[in-house]
Design an enzyme around this catalytic site. Structure first.
Site, PDB file in Angstrom:
ATOM      1  N   HIS B  83     101.861  71.557  -7.600  1.00 54.36           N
ATOM      2  CA  HIS B  83     100.861  71.148  -8.585  1.00 54.36           C
ATOM      3  C   HIS B  83      99.457  71.290  -8.004  1.00 54.36           C
ATOM      4  CE1 HIS B  83      98.971  68.841 -11.778  1.00 54.36           C
ATOM      5  NE2 HIS B  83     100.111  68.864 -12.425  1.00 54.36           N
ATOM      6  N   GLY B 163      80.051  58.465  -4.503  1.00 52.86           N
ATOM      7  CA  GLY B 163      80.672  58.695  -3.200  1.00 52.86           C
ATOM      8  C   GLY B 163      80.002  59.824  -2.443  1.00 52.86           C
ATOM      9  N   PRO B 169      88.745  65.299   4.755  1.00 53.23           N
ATOM     10  CA  PRO B 169      89.935  66.154   4.621  1.00 53.23           C
ATOM     11  C   PRO B 169      91.212  65.353   4.348  1.00 53.23           C
ATOM     12  CG  PRO B 169      89.175  66.066   6.903  1.00 53.23           C
ATOM     13  CD  PRO B 169      88.133  65.388   6.087  1.00 53.23           C
ATOM     14  N   GLY B 172      90.453  63.936   0.333  1.00 48.27           N
ATOM     15  CA  GLY B 172      90.068  64.871  -0.716  1.00 48.27           C
ATOM     16  C   GLY B 172      89.116  64.193  -1.692  1.00 48.27           C
TER      17      GLY B 172
END
Lengths: 303, 303
Positions: B83, B163, B169, B172
């Protein structure tokens, strides 16, 4: 596990005097743990049908409160109306809802009968609570009505299960029973010919060799032929099965169904069966319904 | 009047590790006032869809708890799946339920976005909460996925609403939005020809000139052609209207509908509309349903 729930569907002999009807209904509403689900008053029949629900003890208390209120507000000696009746609190059936069995409802009917007897109401148990086979059917229990009641109560076959064996002319007598939940579902045909409705009813009802657990009669209502059905066990015959049988029988007689109506309440199951049938859904139950998940009974939640 | 209710339908990027999924879900379940309505985990997509509901503040708290649990349990740098995704808490849509409007859901999405931003999640608002027209559609927001995210966040057109503008990493980024309640309703045809499902979908969906507020795609699922629909406004297009359109379009192509399925929840309204349509009922609403009267939301009670 929540306590078993019951519904009571008393019929009392006042359908015209709104003040009296309100006083009787409010007395029941004030009983802790009782929830009023509906009230339908019919001036022609001079009769009201009250529906309330709750646990066993609240529903019993509500029934006793109702009997006292009927005795205080109503007098059958001066009442008249089209509907056959034999008492101010004429009929008091108990229906097992979630978590309750028919045996539970029979026990509740007996407890209510005993309490009403202690309040000097002659009580005849009927339906699943009947104490003899000939006393099961309500029309048989009520035959002769108020006018024939004094003679009836002296007949050994019809002596009251509880309360005095002599009638009080003001209270009359009460039929107290237990029965399954009924879905009252009517179909209106595109004709005013009542005989067609009667022929359709005969074909779809169980007693005519039709659908199991279905009772049906044909009437003329508002210029339309009406097939009036009671579905007494949705596991045996669903609303779509009943409607498709009516459609088919009507079609054979050159008529068709114009519209339908639900009288009173239907369990969610009846609506889900209908959607599943007509949409061809692989599955559909209460867990697929947002409101059930948000507000439903604890044992129908998915958690 | 009960407080407005909201549903959150977060998608998080773990569909294989049952222990992690359970820890994340249980953290949300423990938030007072939050009710978990459903959890669907997909190992192939390595992704879970959690559905929970409650008032505005509980749903906001549940969302913050969820974000912290996702950051603690998951690491997108080591995640893989079919996905498209861009974050551990990948998508967080809010849906207005009873008593709530879309504006209420947009406000909730902004509050949640602000809170997640303060937890160092880059947040892009989407759907009805989007801050620019090109950021409304989720596929556009998520284009390029995790792998393209670092470059994306530097593009002025795609800078986060809340944010940090540099990606972490491990976390995300997250798409936080507001959207209407969707009924996900699929029809399976009596053919394995996916092109027929695609042609039917094109004919019934709004963007192809079909039914208002309906989205539809054709797929092959389990050897059957499937027409997969989202009904986004039941006042505009009901389940029976959608199904009859699919039946008609399929019939024109020599196919027919074998069965249907409901994915997730449907509001009671959808089921009542269906029963009313196919039974020809003169009226049917929540007040005719026993369970609504017994347990329903206060403003849907008949008292």
């Amino acid at each position: 596990m929540r306590a078993p729930l019951f519904e009571a569907v008393p019929n009392f002999s006042e359908g015209r005097d709104d003040t009296k009807i309100a006083r009787i209904t409010e007395a029941v509403r004030a009983v802790p743990g009782v929830r009023i689900l509906g009230l339908h008053s019919d001036p022609d029949h001079n009769r009201s049908v009250l529906t309330f629900a709750g646990g066993e003890d609240p529903v019993l208390s509500g029934s006793i409160t109702l009997a006292k209120a009927c005795a205080a507000e109503l007098d059958l000696a001066s009442q008249s109306g089209e509907h056959p009746r034999m008492g101010v609190l004429d009929v008091l059936p108990f229906v097992p809802l979630e978590g309750a069995t028919m045996d539970d409802a029979i026990r509740l009917a007996r407890r209510a009968g005993e309490s009403l007897g202690a309040l000097d109401f002659p009580v005849l148990l009927y339906g699943s609570a009947a104490t003899a086979p000939h006393r099961r059917a309500l029309p048989d229990v009520r035959r002769g009505g108020y006018e024939g009641l004094a003679a009836r109560l002296e007949d050994p076959l019809w002596k009251p299960d509880y309360g005095p064996h002599e009638m009080d002319p003001h209270k009359g007598a009460s039929a107290v029973g237990a029965r399954p939940f009924l879905v009252a579902f009517n179909a209106y045909l595109d004709t005013d010919d009542v005989e067609i409705a009667q022929a359709v009813a005969l074909r779809v009802r169980e007693s005519g060799g039709g659908l199991p657990t279905v009772r049906a009669l044909g009437f003329g209502v508002g210029g339309k032929a009406q097939v009036s059905m009671n579905l007494t066990d949705l596991e045996r015959t669903t609303m779509p099965a009943a409607l498709e049988a009516v459609r088919s029988a009507a079609s054979d007689l050159g008529a068709s169904v114009e519209s339908t109506e639900l009288v009173g309440l239907a369990p969610l199951k009846a609506i889900l069966q209908t959607a599943r049938h007509y949409l061809g859904l692989r599955e559909l139950d209460a867990h697929h319904v947002l409101e059930t998940m948000l507000y439903g009974a604890p044992d129908s939640r998915g958690e």
